[in-house]
Design a protein around this motif. Structure first.
Motif, mmCIF file in Angstrom:
data_model
loop_
_atom_site.group_PDB
_atom_site.id
_atom_site.type_symbol
_atom_site.label_atom_id
_atom_site.label_comp_id
_atom_site.label_asym_id
_atom_site.label_seq_id
_atom_site.Cartn_x
_atom_site.Cartn_y
_atom_site.Cartn_z
ATOM 1 N N ASP A 250 1.020 -0.960 -0.099
ATOM 2 C CA ASP A 250 0.048 0.036 0.074
ATOM 3 C C ASP A 250 1.138 0.948 -0.235
ATOM 4 O OD1 ASP A 250 -3.392 -1.352 0.656
ATOM 5 O OD2 ASP A 250 -1.739 -2.269 1.990
ATOM 6 N N THR A 252 1.985 4.839 -0.823
ATOM 7 C CA THR A 252 1.779 6.241 -0.218
ATOM 8 C C THR A 252 2.556 7.414 -0.820
ATOM 9 O OG1 THR A 252 -0.633 4.744 0.729
ATOM 10 C CG2 THR A 252 -1.028 7.297 0.167
ATOM 11 N N GLU A 294 -5.040 -0.159 1.891
ATOM 12 C CA GLU A 294 -5.522 0.752 2.112
ATOM 13 C C GLU A 294 -5.060 2.151 2.732
ATOM 14 O OE1 GLU A 294 -7.741 1.463 -0.610
ATOM 15 O OE2 GLU A 294 -7.933 -0.811 -1.613
ATOM 16 N N HIS A 296 -3.900 5.800 3.441
ATOM 17 C CA HIS A 296 -4.025 7.233 2.162
ATOM 18 C C HIS A 296 -3.973 7.908 3.387
ATOM 19 C CE1 HIS A 296 -6.013 5.904 -1.089
ATOM 20 N NE2 HIS A 296 -7.132 4.949 -0.433
ATOM 21 N N LEU A 359 -14.394 0.154 0.893
ATOM 22 C CA LEU A 359 -13.136 0.275 -0.198
ATOM 23 C C LEU A 359 -12.991 2.171 -1.247
ATOM 24 C CD1 LEU A 359 -15.201 -2.569 -3.040
ATOM 25 C CD2 LEU A 359 -12.573 -3.165 -1.736
ATOM 26 N N TYR A 360 -11.598 1.762 -1.255
ATOM 27 C CA TYR A 360 -11.170 3.049 -2.647
ATOM 28 C C TYR A 360 -11.507 4.385 -0.982
ATOM 29 C CZ TYR A 360 -12.000 0.055 -6.172
ATOM 30 O OH TYR A 360 -11.619 -1.126 -6.851
ATOM 31 N N GLU A 362 -10.926 7.869 0.969
ATOM 32 C CA GLU A 362 -9.727 8.729 0.200
ATOM 33 C C GLU A 362 -10.556 10.024 1.205
ATOM 34 O OE1 GLU A 362 -7.954 9.240 -1.984
ATOM 35 O OE2 GLU A 362 -8.494 7.643 -3.743
ATOM 36 N N TYR A 371 -15.812 6.772 1.190
ATOM 37 C CA TYR A 371 -15.332 5.457 0.814
ATOM 38 C C TYR A 371 -16.810 4.598 -0.193
ATOM 39 C CZ TYR A 371 -18.480 3.241 4.830
ATOM 40 O OH TYR A 371 -19.625 3.918 5.919
ATOM 41 N N TRP A 404 -16.271 1.938 -8.063
ATOM 42 C CA TRP A 404 -15.075 2.550 -8.228
ATOM 43 C C TRP A 404 -14.230 3.751 -7.697
ATOM 44 C CZ3 TRP A 404 -12.619 6.639 -11.486
ATOM 45 C CH2 TRP A 404 -11.513 6.499 -10.975
ATOM 46 N N GLU A 406 -11.736 7.527 -6.328
ATOM 47 C CA GLU A 406 -10.342 8.106 -6.725
ATOM 48 C C GLU A 406 -10.750 9.984 -6.419
ATOM 49 O OE1 GLU A 406 -6.475 8.164 -9.515
ATOM 50 O OE2 GLU A 406 -7.479 6.481 -9.194
ATOM 51 N N ALA A 414 -15.947 9.151 -9.429
ATOM 52 C CA ALA A 414 -16.664 7.474 -9.179
ATOM 53 C C ALA A 414 -16.660 6.912 -10.793
ATOM 54 C CB ALA A 414 -17.580 7.588 -8.181
ATOM 55 N N GLU A 446 -10.814 -0.822 -16.062
ATOM 56 C CA GLU A 446 -9.913 0.097 -15.820
ATOM 57 C C GLU A 446 -10.365 1.671 -15.534
ATOM 58 O OE1 GLU A 446 -6.024 -0.796 -14.893
ATOM 59 O OE2 GLU A 446 -6.042 -3.323 -15.607
#
Length: 477
Positions: A250, A252, A294, A296, A359-360, A362, A371, A404, A406, A414, A446
């Motif tokens: 992970d 970062t 994960e 951050h 997941l994901y 930020e 998330y 997804w 970011e 998203a 992706e």
């Protein structure tokens, strides 16, 4: 990887033209006895002159054409010039070579037979002389010289787009996209904004994937021994960072690119950082809590947010027999945690206690954590959730099931699937307002977003597509 059709509108217009529909030829200049050949042509076929516009390597170009026997032929001299190919007379034949010197075409006026790299082929219509200039089939010449024809509007590429299954995409600071070509060996290609603009960036197995810095100038990765490396995303130069070989996951980057944070240990039980300049490793959190992931870091470097995968707890009776062993899964699941990195010895604190999968994660500029929330039983659709610094939570309303997300440009990008089956992309601001960026019927496997959030790169059916201002460009075949 799914192999669905690419964006319906794009692919419908991206079919290769047939030899009969788009035989493009360039005039090689005067040949011997033009009047005699011209008379011969007039005796056998009706010739009609014209002009046809194509986009060649991004530039609008008009070619002189003739219609001979129902086929459109193009001036060979114009075509060669537009592709940067050389053209010469050799013993009564015309010889074309692409600008890289890889391919050679040898042909004669009036003859369907020609050779490509010394292998015999046949034109659909023989090269035709008209008005003292030679006209030839477009597809045979362009493809033979290593180029490609496609699209709407009509496009010619001097170098054909690479073909194959691509994955693992990243944006670089110079606006290029890096993508891996699937195969037995690592091949990372770098793509420019226009189709046909690409090159092999790296074949280093260690660099098959990397964590990209916020400014998209560098990537970080580890080798099989745990040693950290940094790769320059402009030059491809790779350098080791320090000598520490502990397990690192992970990775970062700090906002200024001077520090790389990571989860450390075989059981992912620590959070540490390493100086990019000195290679010095500093332990930040060692609470013995395993299965962190994960990671951050906030833009100011003062806060870390991560996921802990809490497993079941084993229970036994006083005799510790095998039959009495039970596992309590009541508290199992994924939870978000945070730790104050500005305070030495600070303890981690839970941000969530809900039983959804997370997941994901930020961290936005105002400290809000966003998330993706997924129901572990699949009874409800995935959503984006926020956790404010004061602990209050909320859902971000979108008309998609999110798959997804970011951080980019102060907010979130998203993507997900709408009720009509389309894949949609949204830019979500820190306040929660959403703006649709793009939609497609294709399945997206992706996504990568540029640093400023203005451009997307996606993989669909193994093909690399870039999206900007609602328009898509297919960079691979």
């Amino acid at each position: 990887m799914k192999r669905n059709q690419l964006l319906g509108v794009l692919m419908a217009s991206a079919l290769l033209v047939s030899a009969g529909e788009a035989s493009v030829y360039a005039a090689a200049g005067p040949v011997s006895k033009p009047s005699a050949v011209k008379a011969s042509v007039k005796a056998t076929v009706k010739v009609k002159e014209g002009v046809k516009a194509w986009t060649v390597n991004g530039a609008q170009t008009s070619f002189k054409t003739v219609d001979a026997g129902g086929y459109k032929l193009y001036s060979i001299s114009q075509l060669a010039a537009s592709l940067g190919a050389s053209i010469a007379n050799e013993s009564g034949s015309l010889v074309l070579k692409d600008k890289a010197g890889v391919h050679t075409i040898k042909l004669k006026a009036g003859s369907k037979s020609y050779t490509l790299d010394s292998v015999k082929h046949n034109f659909t219509t023989a090269p035709t002389v008209y008005g003292g200039k030679l006209y030839v089939e477009l597809s045979a010449i362009v493809n033979g010289l290593g180029g490609e024809l496609f699209g709407s509007p009509l496009q010619i590429l001097g170098t054909a787009r690479p073909q194959g299954e691509f994955d693992t995409i990243h944006w670089a600071a110079d606006g290029t996209v890096l993508a891996n070509l699937e195969g037995e060996t690592t091949q990372i290609y770098k793509f420019g904004a226009n189709p046909g603009s690409f090159g092999l960036f790296s074949s280093d197995d260690k660099a098959s994937d990397f964590a990209v810095s916020g400014d998209r100038r560098y990537g970080a990765f580890t080798d099989e021994n745990g040693l950290l490396y940094v790769i320059d995303l402009t030059s491809g130069a790779v350098k080791p960072v320090g000598t520490d070989t502990s397990t690192k996951t992970d990775l970062t980057w700090s906002a200024d690119g001077k520090i790389i944070y990571f989860i450390q240990g075989d059981k992912q039980e620590k959070i540490s950082q390493i100086s990019v300049d000195t290679g010095t490793v500093t332990e930040l959190l060692a609470d013995k809590v395993e299965n962190k992931s994960e990671l951050h870091i906030s833009a100011d470097g003062k806060r870390a947010v991560y996921i802990v995968n809490i497993t079941g707890t084993a229970k036994n009776d006083a005799d510790s027999t095998e039959d009495s062993l039970t596992v309590d899964y009541s508290k199992a699941g994924e939870q978000l945690y945070q730790v104050d990195l500005s305070t030495k010895g600070a303890k981690a604190a839970a941000l969530t206690t809900s039983d959804d999968n997370k997941l994901y994660p930020e961290i936005l500029a105002d400290g809000t954590v966003v998330y993706l929330s997924a129901d572990p039983e699949g009874k409800t659709v995935n959503t984006l959730k926020t956790v404010k610094p004061d602990g209050t939570t909320a859902n971000i309303a979108l008309d998609i099931e999110v798959n997804w997300a970011e951080a980019a440009a102060g907010g979130i990008i998203a993507s997900g699937t709408a009720a009509d089956g389309t894949s949609r992309f949204y830019s979500v601001s820190a306040s929660g307002s959403a703006q649709e960026l793009f939609r497609t019927k294709a399945d997206i496997s992706e996504v990568a977003v540029s640093a400023d959030g203005s451009k997307l790169a996606v993989i669909t059916g193994g093909k690399l597509i870039t999206i900007e201002n609602g328009k898509s460009v297919q960079l691979t075949r």
